[in-house]
Write a protein that holds these residues in place. Structure first.
Motif, PDB file in Angstrom:
ATOM      1  N   THR A 107     -29.630 -35.318   2.789  1.00 33.03           N
ATOM      2  CA  THR A 107     -30.527 -34.695   4.124  1.00 33.03           C
ATOM      3  C   THR A 107     -29.916 -35.293   5.329  1.00 33.03           C
ATOM      4  OG1 THR A 107     -32.385 -34.105   2.878  1.00 33.03           O
ATOM      5  CG2 THR A 107     -32.496 -34.308   5.400  1.00 33.03           C
ATOM      6  N   TYR A 108     -29.200 -34.470   6.232  1.00 32.98           N
ATOM      7  CA  TYR A 108     -28.460 -35.233   7.698  1.00 32.98           C
ATOM      8  C   TYR A 108     -29.476 -34.796   8.572  1.00 32.98           C
ATOM      9  CZ  TYR A 108     -24.498 -35.940   4.518  1.00 32.98           C
ATOM     10  OH  TYR A 108     -23.965 -36.624   3.577  1.00 32.98           O
ATOM     11  N   GLY A 109     -30.391 -35.637   9.004  1.00 27.31           N
ATOM     12  CA  GLY A 109     -31.171 -35.448  10.364  1.00 27.31           C
ATOM     13  C   GLY A 109     -30.741 -36.563  11.294  1.00 27.31           C
ATOM     14  N   THR A 110     -31.773 -37.327  11.718  1.00 23.06           N
ATOM     15  CA  THR A 110     -31.684 -38.525  12.562  1.00 23.06           C
ATOM     16  C   THR A 110     -30.955 -39.508  11.668  1.00 23.06           C
ATOM     17  OG1 THR A 110     -33.739 -37.854  13.403  1.00 23.06           O
ATOM     18  CG2 THR A 110     -32.942 -39.949  14.077  1.00 23.06           C
ATOM     19  N   GLY A 111     -31.285 -39.608  10.750  1.00 24.54           N
ATOM     20  CA  GLY A 111     -30.624 -40.460   9.807  1.00 24.54           C
ATOM     21  C   GLY A 111     -30.087 -39.553   8.383  1.00 24.54           C
ATOM     22  N   ALA A 171     -27.085 -40.883  11.647  1.00 21.59           N
ATOM     23  CA  ALA A 171     -26.290 -39.718  11.370  1.00 21.59           C
ATOM     24  C   ALA A 171     -26.422 -38.777  12.486  1.00 21.59           C
ATOM     25  CB  ALA A 171     -26.719 -39.055  10.110  1.00 21.59           C
ATOM     26  N   GLY A 172     -27.280 -37.834  12.473  1.00 19.63           N
ATOM     27  CA  GLY A 172     -27.322 -36.966  13.712  1.00 19.63           C
ATOM     28  C   GLY A 172     -27.665 -37.746  15.059  1.00 19.63           C
ATOM     29  N   SER A 173     -28.243 -39.090  15.060  1.00 19.22           N
ATOM     30  CA  SER A 173     -28.529 -39.630  16.104  1.00 19.22           C
ATOM     31  C   SER A 173     -27.073 -40.115  16.684  1.00 19.22           C
ATOM     32  CB  SER A 173     -29.358 -40.898  15.764  1.00 19.22           C
ATOM     33  OG  SER A 173     -28.984 -41.580  14.727  1.00 19.22           O
ATOM     34  N   ALA A 201     -25.496 -30.354  20.459  1.00 17.52           N
ATOM     35  CA  ALA A 201     -25.058 -31.102  19.155  1.00 17.52           C
ATOM     36  C   ALA A 201     -23.830 -30.138  18.623  1.00 17.52           C
ATOM     37  CB  ALA A 201     -26.178 -31.426  18.257  1.00 17.52           C
ATOM     38  N   SER A 202     -24.141 -28.923  18.486  1.00 16.34           N
ATOM     39  CA  SER A 202     -23.228 -28.010  17.784  1.00 16.34           C
ATOM     40  C   SER A 202     -21.880 -28.028  18.181  1.00 16.34           C
ATOM     41  CB  SER A 202     -24.141 -26.576  17.786  1.00 16.34           C
ATOM     42  OG  SER A 202     -24.280 -26.295  18.941  1.00 16.34           O
ATOM     43  N   GLN A 203     -21.626 -28.329  19.806  1.00 18.03           N
ATOM     44  CA  GLN A 203     -20.369 -28.441  20.143  1.00 18.03           C
ATOM     45  C   GLN A 203     -19.349 -29.250  19.359  1.00 18.03           C
ATOM     46  OE1 GLN A 203     -20.728 -29.376  24.087  1.00 18.03           O
ATOM     47  NE2 GLN A 203     -21.256 -27.057  25.080  1.00 18.03           N
ATOM     48  N   ASP A 227     -28.641 -30.690   3.479  1.00 17.95           N
ATOM     49  CA  ASP A 227     -29.694 -29.835   4.131  1.00 17.95           C
ATOM     50  C   ASP A 227     -30.071 -30.863   5.434  1.00 17.95           C
ATOM     51  OD1 ASP A 227     -31.756 -31.887   3.367  1.00 17.95           O
ATOM     52  OD2 ASP A 227     -31.744 -30.697   1.664  1.00 17.95           O
ATOM     53  N   GLY A 228     -30.884 -30.588   6.248  1.00 17.05           N
ATOM     54  CA  GLY A 228     -31.335 -31.211   7.647  1.00 17.05           C
ATOM     55  C   GLY A 228     -30.049 -30.574   8.714  1.00 17.05           C
ATOM     56  N   GLY A 229     -30.936 -30.737   9.897  1.00 18.31           N
ATOM     57  CA  GLY A 229     -30.344 -30.142  11.217  1.00 18.31           C
ATOM     58  C   GLY A 229     -28.810 -30.322  11.343  1.00 18.31           C
ATOM     59  N   ALA A 252     -26.614 -30.539   8.939  1.00 20.94           N
ATOM     60  CA  ALA A 252     -25.683 -29.874   7.740  1.00 20.94           C
ATOM     61  C   ALA A 252     -25.458 -28.456   8.285  1.00 20.94           C
ATOM     62  CB  ALA A 252     -26.750 -29.691   6.659  1.00 20.94           C
ATOM     63  N   ALA A 253     -26.010 -27.962   9.548  1.00 24.01           N
ATOM     64  CA  ALA A 253     -25.604 -26.594  10.115  1.00 24.01           C
ATOM     65  C   ALA A 253     -24.043 -26.582  10.447  1.00 24.01           C
ATOM     66  CB  ALA A 253     -26.532 -26.225  11.388  1.00 24.01           C
ATOM     67  N   ASN A 254     -23.635 -27.866  10.513  1.00 19.45           N
ATOM     68  CA  ASN A 254     -22.295 -27.917  11.015  1.00 19.45           C
ATOM     69  C   ASN A 254     -21.128 -27.802  10.018  1.00 19.45           C
ATOM     70  OD1 ASN A 254     -19.630 -29.388  11.692  1.00 19.45           O
ATOM     71  ND2 ASN A 254     -20.901 -30.228  13.553  1.00 19.45           N
TER      72      ASN A 254
HETATM   73  P1  ADP Z   1     -34.972 -34.880  12.181  1.00 15.62           P
HETATM   74  O1  ADP Z   1     -35.684 -34.094  10.946  1.00 15.62           O
HETATM   75  O2  ADP Z   1     -34.545 -36.290  11.744  1.00 15.62           O
HETATM   76  O3  ADP Z   1     -35.770 -35.000  13.421  1.00 15.62           O
HETATM   77  P2  ADP Z   1     -33.242 -32.671  12.163  1.00 15.62           P
HETATM   78  O4  ADP Z   1     -33.077 -32.472  10.712  1.00 15.62           O
HETATM   79  O5  ADP Z   1     -33.894 -31.929  13.195  1.00 15.62           O
HETATM   80  O6  ADP Z   1     -33.672 -34.044  12.477  1.00 15.62           O
HETATM   81  O7  ADP Z   1     -31.737 -32.917  12.806  1.00 15.62           O
HETATM   82  C1  ADP Z   1     -31.590 -32.886  14.191  1.00 15.62           C
HETATM   83  C2  ADP Z   1     -30.149 -34.090  14.237  1.00 15.62           C
HETATM   84  O8  ADP Z   1     -28.950 -33.309  13.889  1.00 15.62           O
HETATM   85  C3  ADP Z   1     -30.099 -34.309  15.750  1.00 15.62           C
HETATM   86  O9  ADP Z   1     -29.835 -35.633  15.602  1.00 15.62           O
HETATM   87  C4  ADP Z   1     -28.907 -33.578  16.234  1.00 15.62           C
HETATM   88  O10 ADP Z   1     -28.145 -34.392  17.096  1.00 15.62           O
HETATM   89  C5  ADP Z   1     -28.094 -33.278  14.713  1.00 15.62           C
HETATM   90  N1  ADP Z   1     -27.649 -31.793  15.097  1.00 15.62           N
HETATM   91  C6  ADP Z   1     -28.127 -30.740  14.836  1.00 15.62           C
HETATM   92  N2  ADP Z   1     -27.284 -29.664  14.876  1.00 15.62           N
HETATM   93  C7  ADP Z   1     -26.144 -30.234  14.848  1.00 15.62           C
HETATM   94  C8  ADP Z   1     -24.818 -29.672  14.651  1.00 15.62           C
HETATM   95  N3  ADP Z   1     -24.589 -28.411  14.617  1.00 15.62           N
HETATM   96  N4  ADP Z   1     -23.584 -30.395  14.562  1.00 15.62           N
HETATM   97  C9  ADP Z   1     -23.899 -31.721  14.623  1.00 15.62           C
HETATM   98  N5  ADP Z   1     -25.109 -32.583  14.652  1.00 15.62           N
HETATM   99  C10 ADP Z   1     -26.150 -31.646  14.835  1.00 15.62           C
END
Ligand code: ADP
Length: 490
Positions: free
Chosen positions: A261-265, A306-308, A323-325, A405-407, A409-411
């Motif tokens: 899962t790729y979210g904040t971490g 990760a996402g952070s 983020a998606s850019q 999965d995680g935010g 992972a849309a990339n």
């Molecule tokens: P959490 O559940 O930990 O709050 P999410 O699963 O909602 O996190 O994921 C959000 C994170 O993913 C943010 O840190 C954001 O910067 C990153 N993020 C979201 N969309 C993209 C993307 N298309 N490309 C790269 N990073 C992304």
């Protein structure tokens, strides 16, 4: 007809109620933000009363969208793990703010136990390390520092629990004080072998055994809501910590199957089957599932940043607006031109565990610009995951595919890069709320809509997109070489 599943998804930043059809199709949701309290550097607290109030509001909202409580077959709860709630059983009210998983206040106590040479035994028994992340030392801190908690302990009215335990207590109007085995396995107080709280682990951490909940299965007739709340008693038939829920939602039900899962971490879990998990590489052992008393374990590795990192590029450097850019920037060039980022902005987690490490950007030249930095940031995800894959492999677990999965992972670019660098196919579900889906699967199987969890997963898991490895070996080797050099500098 009552065939909807209501999932209460208790995140760190928000609480949500989500409605699923018995076929796993998402129908409706309601969401409320949770207030984050930061009383001191390194401290993070939640108001447990607010968690309950907002959960109830979201649940009522979604139940009305479903057409009333009669339409709900069962409730599943998934939650932020490790966070501790202390309440008084004579009033049913919290005694102090909940101490959140991210809170570091118990580091001195953890250090004391490490110096006393307790870590090897604790790891062997619980699968965990002596880190403030886990619940046990947070309970001890409350007993030592909050007079109301101490007084309730002396009066015999203190109850401790993680967030699912607190919510079940409120949903049953105080009838049940339980915790499921996945949540209980994050406390440092439960032995992995029998999945029961242990008197001697309680003694080591200074937590009175009788303040803890009864450890239960994760699917089945676990509890029933008090009839006054929703107009009828609704069975609660699924309870599961968030990362285990995502692993189940990704249908990692067989040994070796792995999700990230790729979210904040980033959190990676591999199903280990029924054998007790052990690690020589500082990965964690944890309960993945317990149904009808039989347990499946997982090995877990977490990466802090990760996402952070993408958020940092956006908010601190202003390299992207959203983020998606990062995806279009990464695609606009053929390579990062040797630029490498080690995202140790808050130290390094598994498998390095260096709290003192700090971030590095190496290989800069006058040709380096926004695109190179964005690409290097995304490449860092594959590099960090590659190091985890090596640690898992050294512990005897090779990944055959990786389910993401995680935010983040849309990339798509990152997903392809992961497949390339790991040399295994990467799969991403079309419906990315795998945490809520996992809780829905457990609840659906638990109420008997399906014969077992595997049948629930087969029916409820949606379609997937697959990314196959394509990168040539020379490029892969070059990438790993520059990553290792930069890592040494961090
Ligand atoms: P959490 O559940 O930990 O709050 P999410 O699963 O909602 O996190 O994921 C959000 C994170 O993913 C943010 O840190 C954001 O910067 C990153 N993020 C979201 N969309 C993209 C993307 N298309 N490309 C790269 N990073 C992304």
């Amino acid at each position: 007809m009552s065939d909807y599943i209501l999932v209460l998804d208790e995140g760190t930043t928000s609480t949500r109620a989500m409605l699923f059809g018995s076929d796993g199709v998402f129908v409706a949701s309601a969401q409320k933000e949770l207030t984050q309290h930061y009383p001191q550097a390194g401290w993070v607290e939640h108001d447990a009363g607010e968690i309950w109030d907002k959960t109830l509001e979201c649940a009522l909202d979604v139940i009305s969208k479903a057409g009333g409580a009669a339409a709900i077959a069962a409730i599943g709860i998934t939650n932020q793990r490790e966070t501790v709630v202390a309440w008084d059983t004579s009033t049913g009210e919290p005694l102090t703010r909940a101490v959140v998983w991210q809170d570091r206040r118990t580091e001195p106590f953890c250090a004391e136990l490490r110096v006393a040479g307790k870590e090897a035994e604790v790891q062997a028994r619980t699968g965990l390390l002596l880190d403030p992340y886990f619940s046990g030392t947070k309970m001890r801190w409350m007993l030592d520092n909050v007079p109301a908690v101490k007084a309730a302990a002396e009066a015999g009215t203190l109850a401790f629990g993680t967030v699912e335990s607190w919510l079940v207590y409120k949903l049953t109007a105080g009838a049940k004080h339980i915790s499921d085995a996945s949540n209980a396995s994050r406390t440092l107080l439960m032995g992995l072998e029998d999945a029961q709280f242990s008197e001697d682990l309680c003694a080591l951490f200074g937590v009175p055994f009788e303040t803890l909940p009864q450890v239960t299965d994760m699917s089945g007739a676990l509890a029933e809501t008090d009839a006054s709340l929703f107009g009828r008693a609704i069975p609660i038939t699924g309870l599961v910590g968030a990362q285990q829920a995502a692993t189940i939602g990704q249908a990692c039900l067989e040994p070796g199957q792995t999700k990230a899962t790729y979210g904040t971490g980033a959190f990676v879990l591999t199903n280990q089957g029924t054998a007790l998990p052990t690690s020589d590489n500082r990965l964690l052992g944890t309960v993945l599932m317990q149904i009808d008393g039989s347990r499946t374990y997982a090995i877990e590795g977490s990466v802090f940043v990760a996402g952070s990192l993408v958020q940092w590029l956006r908010d601190s450097l202003g390299i992207v607006d959203v983020a998606s850019q990062t995806e279009e920037l990464a695609r606009s060039i053929a390579s990062s031109g040797g630029v490498t980022i080690v995202p140790a902005l808050s130290g390094l987690g598994a498998p390095h565990w260096r709290a003192d490490a700090r971030g590095v950007i190496s290989g800069l030249s006058f040709a380096s610009g926004k695109a190179e930095l964005a690409r290097a940031a995304l490449e860092a995800m594959a590099h960090q995951t590659h190091d985890l894959a090596e640690a898992f492999a050294a512990d005897g677990t090779r990944w055959e595919t990786l389910r993401i999965d995680g935010g983040m992972a849309a990339n798509d670019w990152m997903a392809q890069d992961l497949a390339d660098m790991l040399g295994v196919p990467v799969e991403r579900p079309a419906f990315v709320e795998t945490t809520a889906l996992g809780a829905a699967m457990l609840a659906a199987a638990g109420v008997g809509l399906y014969a077992d969890l595997a049948s629930a997963a087969a029916k409820m898991r949606g379609s997937l997109k697959r990314f196959e490895p394509e990168m040539d070996e020379a490029t892969r080797v070059e990438r790993l070489e520059r990553w290792r050099k930069a890592l040494a500098a961090a």
